[in-house]
Design a protein around this motif. Structure first.
Motif, PDB file in Angstrom:
ATOM      1  N   ALA A 125      27.062  21.615  47.595  1.00 28.92           N
ATOM      2  CA  ALA A 125      27.004  20.678  49.461  1.00 28.92           C
ATOM      3  C   ALA A 125      27.770  19.647  49.353  1.00 28.92           C
ATOM      4  O   ALA A 125      27.795  18.620  50.830  1.00 28.92           O
ATOM      5  N   PHE A 126      28.521  18.806  48.123  1.00 24.84           N
ATOM      6  CA  PHE A 126      29.247  18.045  48.734  1.00 24.84           C
ATOM      7  C   PHE A 126      30.943  18.039  48.863  1.00 24.84           C
ATOM      8  O   PHE A 126      30.841  17.453  49.254  1.00 24.84           O
ATOM      9  N   PHE A 127      31.252  18.961  48.680  1.00 28.09           N
ATOM     10  CA  PHE A 127      32.642  19.911  48.998  1.00 28.09           C
ATOM     11  C   PHE A 127      32.411  20.880  50.039  1.00 28.09           C
ATOM     12  O   PHE A 127      31.336  21.258  50.574  1.00 28.09           O
ATOM     13  N   GLU A 128      33.297  21.187  50.916  1.00 32.39           N
ATOM     14  CA  GLU A 128      33.594  22.045  52.086  1.00 32.39           C
ATOM     15  C   GLU A 128      33.544  23.615  51.019  1.00 32.39           C
ATOM     16  O   GLU A 128      34.727  23.165  50.987  1.00 32.39           O
ATOM     17  N   ILE A 129      32.500  24.251  51.077  1.00 31.07           N
ATOM     18  CA  ILE A 129      32.716  24.775  50.258  1.00 31.07           C
ATOM     19  C   ILE A 129      32.023  26.031  51.055  1.00 31.07           C
ATOM     20  O   ILE A 129      30.758  26.064  52.245  1.00 31.07           O
ATOM     21  N   ASN A 130      32.778  27.594  51.188  1.00 35.19           N
ATOM     22  CA  ASN A 130      32.071  28.507  51.722  1.00 35.19           C
ATOM     23  C   ASN A 130      30.663  28.932  51.082  1.00 35.19           C
ATOM     24  O   ASN A 130      30.941  29.931  49.995  1.00 35.19           O
ATOM     25  N   ILE A 131      29.832  28.900  51.390  1.00 36.74           N
ATOM     26  CA  ILE A 131      28.442  29.128  50.059  1.00 36.74           C
ATOM     27  C   ILE A 131      28.485  30.518  49.713  1.00 36.74           C
ATOM     28  O   ILE A 131      28.046  31.057  48.702  1.00 36.74           O
ATOM     29  N   TYR A 132      28.365  30.934  51.056  1.00 35.18           N
ATOM     30  CA  TYR A 132      28.318  32.280  50.994  1.00 35.18           C
ATOM     31  C   TYR A 132      29.411  33.758  49.903  1.00 35.18           C
ATOM     32  O   TYR A 132      28.823  34.719  49.126  1.00 35.18           O
ATOM     33  N   LYS A 133      30.680  33.495  49.784  1.00 33.75           N
ATOM     34  CA  LYS A 133      31.215  34.098  49.187  1.00 33.75           C
ATOM     35  C   LYS A 133      30.995  32.917  47.805  1.00 33.75           C
ATOM     36  O   LYS A 133      30.982  33.700  46.762  1.00 33.75           O
ATOM     37  N   ALA A 134      31.264  32.272  47.265  1.00 29.79           N
ATOM     38  CA  ALA A 134      30.541  31.812  46.482  1.00 29.79           C
ATOM     39  C   ALA A 134      29.770  32.265  45.265  1.00 29.79           C
ATOM     40  O   ALA A 134      29.683  32.398  44.662  1.00 29.79           O
ATOM     41  N   ILE A 135      28.446  32.392  46.094  1.00 34.15           N
ATOM     42  CA  ILE A 135      27.318  32.624  45.984  1.00 34.15           C
ATOM     43  C   ILE A 135      27.490  34.718  45.472  1.00 34.15           C
ATOM     44  O   ILE A 135      26.915  35.094  44.079  1.00 34.15           O
ATOM     45  N   ILE A 136      28.609  35.406  46.843  1.00 29.41           N
ATOM     46  CA  ILE A 136      28.466  36.619  46.148  1.00 29.41           C
ATOM     47  C   ILE A 136      29.617  36.255  44.683  1.00 29.41           C
ATOM     48  O   ILE A 136      29.281  37.114  44.075  1.00 29.41           O
ATOM     49  N   ILE A 137      30.654  35.804  45.156  1.00 30.15           N
ATOM     50  CA  ILE A 137      31.427  35.720  43.290  1.00 30.15           C
ATOM     51  C   ILE A 137      30.623  35.558  42.195  1.00 30.15           C
ATOM     52  O   ILE A 137      30.328  35.326  41.166  1.00 30.15           O
ATOM     53  N   ILE A 138      29.152  34.442  42.315  1.00 28.48           N
ATOM     54  CA  ILE A 138      29.220  33.820  41.438  1.00 28.48           C
ATOM     55  C   ILE A 138      28.279  35.329  41.031  1.00 28.48           C
ATOM     56  O   ILE A 138      27.683  35.726  39.923  1.00 28.48           O
ATOM     57  N   GLY A 139      27.492  35.729  41.809  1.00 25.29           N
ATOM     58  CA  GLY A 139      26.479  37.141  41.050  1.00 25.29           C
ATOM     59  C   GLY A 139      26.872  38.537  41.451  1.00 25.29           C
ATOM     60  O   GLY A 139      26.562  38.915  40.043  1.00 25.29           O
ATOM     61  N   LEU A 140      28.416  38.393  41.350  1.00 25.27           N
ATOM     62  CA  LEU A 140      29.037  39.680  40.679  1.00 25.27           C
ATOM     63  C   LEU A 140      29.265  39.156  39.380  1.00 25.27           C
ATOM     64  O   LEU A 140      29.800  40.146  38.481  1.00 25.27           O
ATOM     65  N   ILE A 141      30.306  37.977  39.468  1.00 23.65           N
ATOM     66  CA  ILE A 141      30.524  37.751  37.632  1.00 23.65           C
ATOM     67  C   ILE A 141      29.550  38.043  36.705  1.00 23.65           C
ATOM     68  O   ILE A 141      29.459  38.062  35.456  1.00 23.65           O
ATOM     69  N   THR A 142      28.476  37.457  37.234  1.00 26.67           N
ATOM     70  CA  THR A 142      27.324  37.667  36.270  1.00 26.67           C
ATOM     71  C   THR A 142      26.444  38.575  36.110  1.00 26.67           C
ATOM     72  O   THR A 142      26.199  39.258  34.574  1.00 26.67           O
ATOM     73  N   PHE A 143      27.057  39.527  37.108  1.00 31.09           N
ATOM     74  CA  PHE A 143      26.246  40.987  36.867  1.00 31.09           C
ATOM     75  C   PHE A 143      27.381  41.154  35.547  1.00 31.09           C
ATOM     76  O   PHE A 143      26.690  42.339  34.943  1.00 31.09           O
ATOM     77  N   CYS A 144      27.992  40.938  36.114  1.00 28.55           N
ATOM     78  CA  CYS A 144      29.497  42.282  35.014  1.00 28.55           C
ATOM     79  C   CYS A 144      29.302  41.505  33.650  1.00 28.55           C
ATOM     80  O   CYS A 144      29.662  42.331  33.219  1.00 28.55           O
ATOM     81  N   MET A 145      28.988  40.297  33.798  1.00 22.14           N
ATOM     82  CA  MET A 145      29.037  39.782  32.181  1.00 22.14           C
ATOM     83  C   MET A 145      27.621  39.825  31.364  1.00 22.14           C
ATOM     84  O   MET A 145      27.972  40.503  30.791  1.00 22.14           O
ATOM     85  N   ALA A 146      26.443  40.217  32.292  1.00 18.80           N
ATOM     86  CA  ALA A 146      25.285  40.931  31.777  1.00 18.80           C
ATOM     87  C   ALA A 146      25.562  41.908  31.039  1.00 18.80           C
ATOM     88  O   ALA A 146      25.186  42.253  30.033  1.00 18.80           O
ATOM     89  N   ILE A 147      26.482  42.758  31.700  1.00 17.49           N
ATOM     90  CA  ILE A 147      26.260  43.893  31.354  1.00 17.49           C
ATOM     91  C   ILE A 147      27.185  44.243  30.093  1.00 17.49           C
ATOM     92  O   ILE A 147      26.537  45.156  29.025  1.00 17.49           O
ATOM     93  N   ALA A 148      28.552  43.514  30.459  1.00 21.30           N
ATOM     94  CA  ALA A 148      29.506  43.919  28.573  1.00 21.30           C
ATOM     95  C   ALA A 148      28.464  42.599  28.390  1.00 21.30           C
ATOM     96  O   ALA A 148      28.548  42.855  26.950  1.00 21.30           O
ATOM     97  N   GLY A 149      27.565  41.792  28.473  1.00 21.93           N
ATOM     98  CA  GLY A 149      26.763  41.124  27.449  1.00 21.93           C
ATOM     99  C   GLY A 149      25.966  42.228  26.500  1.00 21.93           C
ATOM    100  O   GLY A 149      25.857  42.017  24.924  1.00 21.93           O
ATOM    101  N   VAL A 150      25.578  42.411  27.198  1.00 26.60           N
ATOM    102  CA  VAL A 150      24.381  44.356  26.401  1.00 26.60           C
ATOM    103  C   VAL A 150      25.358  44.392  25.324  1.00 26.60           C
ATOM    104  O   VAL A 150      24.942  45.401  24.168  1.00 26.60           O
ATOM    105  N   LYS A 151      26.369  45.706  26.088  1.00 26.28           N
ATOM    106  CA  LYS A 151      27.274  46.549  25.361  1.00 26.28           C
ATOM    107  C   LYS A 151      27.357  45.625  24.018  1.00 26.28           C
ATOM    108  O   LYS A 151      27.748  46.273  23.036  1.00 26.28           O
ATOM    109  N   ILE A 152      28.548  44.166  24.461  1.00 25.08           N
ATOM    110  CA  ILE A 152      28.273  43.814  22.783  1.00 25.08           C
ATOM    111  C   ILE A 152      27.513  42.976  22.665  1.00 25.08           C
ATOM    112  O   ILE A 152      27.326  43.579  20.731  1.00 25.08           O
ATOM    113  N   GLY A 153      26.715  43.202  22.624  1.00 20.36           N
ATOM    114  CA  GLY A 153      25.059  42.469  21.412  1.00 20.36           C
ATOM    115  C   GLY A 153      25.003  43.735  21.162  1.00 20.36           C
ATOM    116  O   GLY A 153      24.892  43.743  19.608  1.00 20.36           O
TER     117      GLY A 153
END
Length: 185
Positions: A125-153
Motif C-alpha cells: 500500500a505504500f508503493f504505487e503497485i498494481n495489486i492485482y498483478k502482484a496477487i496473481i504472481i504471488i498466487g501462481l508462484i505459491t501454487f507451483c511451489m506447493a505442488i513442487a513441495g509435495v513432489k520433493i517431499g
C-alpha cells in the motif's frame, strides 16, 4: 516496484507453503494428483488473498505514515524473513496426522503460512503497485511451489525443508534492506 521484485517477494512468501508441502509429501507413499493440487490451491489462494486484504487495510492509513513507509516495510519484511530464518534452524518436527489433506487441516495450514503475506500486502500500500498483478504472481508462484513441495517431499524427504525456509527468509530480509536503502539514499 518492478515485476521482478514482486516475483522475488512471491518466491520468498511461497517458501513457508513450500516447506509445509514438503512435509505433506512425506505423509503419503504415492501421492495422487489431488494430493498435489490440494496444497497448491489452498496455499496459492490464501497467499493471493492475504496481500489484497493487507493492501486494502494499508491504503486506508498509508497517506498518514508516508514518511515512515520504508521503515515499516523494512521492519515487517525483516521480522518475517528473520522469523523464517530462525525457524529454518529449528529441529522440532511437526506432528503429521493420519490425513493431512483434510479441509480443516489445510485451512489452518493455509492461514498459518499466509499471515506474512498479509503484512507484505500492507507494505504494498505504500508503493504505487498494481495489486492485482502482484496477487496473481504471488498466487501462481505459491501454487507451483506447493505442488513442487509435495513432489520433493515425497522423493527427498526432509532434507530441503529448512533450506527452503532459510532462503525464503533471506530473500524477504534482503528486499526489506533494499527498500530502506533506496529511500534513505
Amino acid at each position: 516496484m518492478s515485476v521482478f521484485e514482486i516475483f522475488l517477494i512471491a518466491l520468498g512468501l511461497s517458501m513457508d507453503a513450500f516447506a509445509v508441502s514438503v512435509t505433506l509429501g512425506l505423509s503419503v507413499k504415492k501421492p495422487k494428483w489431488q494430493q498435489f493440487l490440494i496444497p497448491g490451491l489452498y496455499f496459492g489462494c490464501f497467499q493471493a488473498i492475504m496481500p489484497l486484504i493487507g493492501y486494502l487495510a494499508g491504503i486506508n492509513f498509508a497517506h498518514k505514515i508516508q514518511n515512515l513507509d520504508h521503515w515499516i516495510a523494512f521492519i515487517l519484511l525483516g521480522f518475517i524473513g528473520g522469523k523464517m530464518i530462525i525457524d529454518s534452524f529449528s529441529k522440532e518436527e511437526k506432528k503429521v496426522n493420519e490425513n493431512p489433506f483434510r479441509i480443516t487441516t489445510m485451512l489452518l495450514l493455509a492461514i498459518a503460512t499466509s499471515i506474512d503475506a498479509l503484512a507484505v500486502g500492507v507494505t504494498f500500500a505504500f508503493f504505487e503497485i498494481n495489486i492485482y498483478k502482484a496477487i496473481i504472481i504471488i498466487g501462481l508462484i505459491t501454487f507451483c511451489m506447493a505442488i513442487a513441495g509435495v513432489k520433493i517431499g515425497n522423493i527427498f524427504g526432509t532434507k530441503f525443508k529448512s533450506k527452503a525456509e532459510f532462503v525464503g527468509g533471506a530473500v524477504l530480509v534482503i528486499l526489506g534492506v533494499k527498500i530502506l536503502v533506496e529511500h534513505l539514499w
